[in-house]
Design a protein around this motif. Structure first.
Motif, PDB file in Angstrom:
ATOM      1  N   LEU A 115       1.849   5.909 -11.917  1.00  0.00           N
ATOM      2  CA  LEU A 115       1.439   4.543 -12.242  1.00  0.00           C
ATOM      3  C   LEU A 115       0.910   4.446 -13.662  1.00  0.00           C
TER       4      LEU A 115
ATOM      5  N   ASP B 246      -4.648   0.735  -2.678  1.00  0.00           N
ATOM      6  CA  ASP B 246      -4.468   1.853  -1.755  1.00  0.00           C
ATOM      7  C   ASP B 246      -3.297   2.730  -2.209  1.00  0.00           C
ATOM      8  N   TYR B 247      -3.493   3.326  -3.363  1.00  0.00           N
ATOM      9  CA  TYR B 247      -2.480   4.211  -3.928  1.00  0.00           C
ATOM     10  C   TYR B 247      -2.548   5.604  -3.314  1.00  0.00           C
TER      11      TYR B 247
ATOM     12  N   PHE C 219      -2.871  -3.590 -11.599  1.00  0.00           N
ATOM     13  CA  PHE C 219      -3.313  -2.693 -10.540  1.00  0.00           C
ATOM     14  C   PHE C 219      -4.585  -3.228  -9.890  1.00  0.00           C
TER      15      PHE C 219
ATOM     16  N   SER D  68      -0.812  11.934  -3.574  1.00  0.00           N
ATOM     17  CA  SER D  68      -1.754  10.951  -4.126  1.00  0.00           C
ATOM     18  C   SER D  68      -1.986  11.133  -5.625  1.00  0.00           C
TER      19      SER D  68
ATOM     20  N   ASP E 212      -8.930   3.551  -2.706  1.00  0.00           N
ATOM     21  CA  ASP E 212      -9.092   3.895  -4.119  1.00  0.00           C
ATOM     22  C   ASP E 212     -10.571   4.017  -4.477  1.00  0.00           C
TER      23      ASP E 212
ATOM     24  N   PHE F  71       0.496  -4.379  -8.120  1.00  0.00           N
ATOM     25  CA  PHE F  71       0.232  -3.409  -7.055  1.00  0.00           C
ATOM     26  C   PHE F  71      -1.030  -3.810  -6.304  1.00  0.00           C
TER      27      PHE F  71
ATOM     28  N   LEU G 174       7.742   5.028  -3.288  1.00  0.00           N
ATOM     29  CA  LEU G 174       7.564   4.139  -4.438  1.00  0.00           C
ATOM     30  C   LEU G 174       8.784   4.191  -5.344  1.00  0.00           C
TER      31      LEU G 174
ATOM     32  N   ASP H 297       0.830  -1.200   0.000  1.00  0.00           N
ATOM     33  CA  ASP H 297       0.000   0.000   0.000  1.00  0.00           C
ATOM     34  C   ASP H 297       0.869   1.256   0.000  1.00  0.00           C
ATOM     35  N   ILE H 298       0.662   2.137  -0.989  1.00  0.00           N
ATOM     36  CA  ILE H 298       1.525   3.300  -1.211  1.00  0.00           C
ATOM     37  C   ILE H 298       1.034   4.539  -0.462  1.00  0.00           C
TER      38      ILE H 298
ATOM     39  N   VAL I  27       1.063  10.005  -7.494  1.00  0.00           N
ATOM     40  CA  VAL I  27       1.236   8.552  -7.517  1.00  0.00           C
ATOM     41  C   VAL I  27       0.458   7.956  -8.687  1.00  0.00           C
ATOM     42  N   ILE I  28      -0.788   8.373  -8.848  1.00  0.00           N
ATOM     43  CA  ILE I  28      -1.602   7.823  -9.939  1.00  0.00           C
ATOM     44  C   ILE I  28      -1.034   8.229 -11.299  1.00  0.00           C
TER      45      ILE I  28
END
Length: 240
Positions: A51, A36-37, A62, A44, A68, A33, A16, A8-9, A47-48
């Motif tokens: 990814l 819980d990104y 994912f 946040s 999420d 993965f 990451l 969980d990131i 992060v997305i």
């Protein structure tokens, strides 16, 4: 090709990037993965973005985490006041800076997340766990796959000397060769590295709080970790 699973990131993009570098991940490797990104640290949306870009150059899977789903609900106009108290505030602040077009890209990503992944060696990857004795495909309430905690609680309570052939051995544990989960930080039991109980592997090492983010080689069980998140985000509280 190596296969990695990542815990969980929770908005910790710096963590990451650290674990991907420390594990010497290449574009030939597969990355799974566990969800819980978002929610916790201040990156946040970033992060997305990361990814999405990562998936364009290598094999990424994912999974959907409960946080999420909460973000997706909020982006679609369905708010949850309790979410604000569990990391949502930092995420809302981050998304306040994004255009509507940018948000739509994230909505598409969040809608594309899988509830679980089963590989060709009968190894299951799921954010939280499952309750049905016959496995995830028989789960009557799909939300349990990213909300429930009894799989891990049962693994913790299980006598390590109990044989899988014993009549009292949990039937859920016999369905898959191995199960990889996140959702419930191992820091709750005083640990700070990926933990194995029976055939369940918990990769959530508390990155949302004061712990580290972990990446684990699925075949060798070697793992690499980031620095603790409060050191990477000084002045922030995370999900305290």
């Amino acid at each position: 090709m190596r296969k990695f699973v990542i815990g969980d990131i929770h908005g910790g993009l710096r963590a990451l990037k650290q674990v991907l570098e420390r594990a010497d991940v290449t574009i030939e490797d597969q990355l799974i993965f566990l969800g819980d990104y978002v929610d916790g640290w201040s990156e946040s949306p970033q992060v997305i973005d990361f990814l999405i870009e990562l998936s364009q150059r290598q094999d990424c899977i994912f999974l959907r985490g409960n946080h999420d789903e909460l973000l997706l609900d909020w982006l679609n106009g369905k708010d949850n006041e309790l979410w604000h108290q569990h990391g949502g505030e930092s995420t809302i602040e981050g998304y306040s800076k994004l255009s509507s077009v940018h948000k739509q890209k994230h909505i598409a990503f969040l809608e594309s997340l899988r509830n679980y992944f089963l590989d060709d060696k009968n190894r299951l990857f799921v954010h939280a766990g499952f309750t049905n004795l016959h496995g995830v495909s028989h789960e009557h309430f799909p939300k349990m796959l990213y909300w429930e905690r009894t799989l891990w609680e049962t693994a913790l309570a299980l006598d390590p000397k109990l044989s899988a052939a014993d009549v009292t051995y949990p039937k859920r544990f016999k369905v898959y060769r191995e199960v990889f989960i996140g959702h419930t930080p191992v820091t709750r039991i005083g640990e700070n590295t990926p933990q194995n109980r029976a055939n369940i592997w918990n990769i959530d090492t508390g990155a949302a709080f004061k712990g580290k983010l972990s990446i684990l080689d699925i075949d060798t069980k070697s793992y690499w970790q980031s620095d603790v998140l409060p050191e990477l985000y000084p002045g922030e509280k995370g999900r305290n």
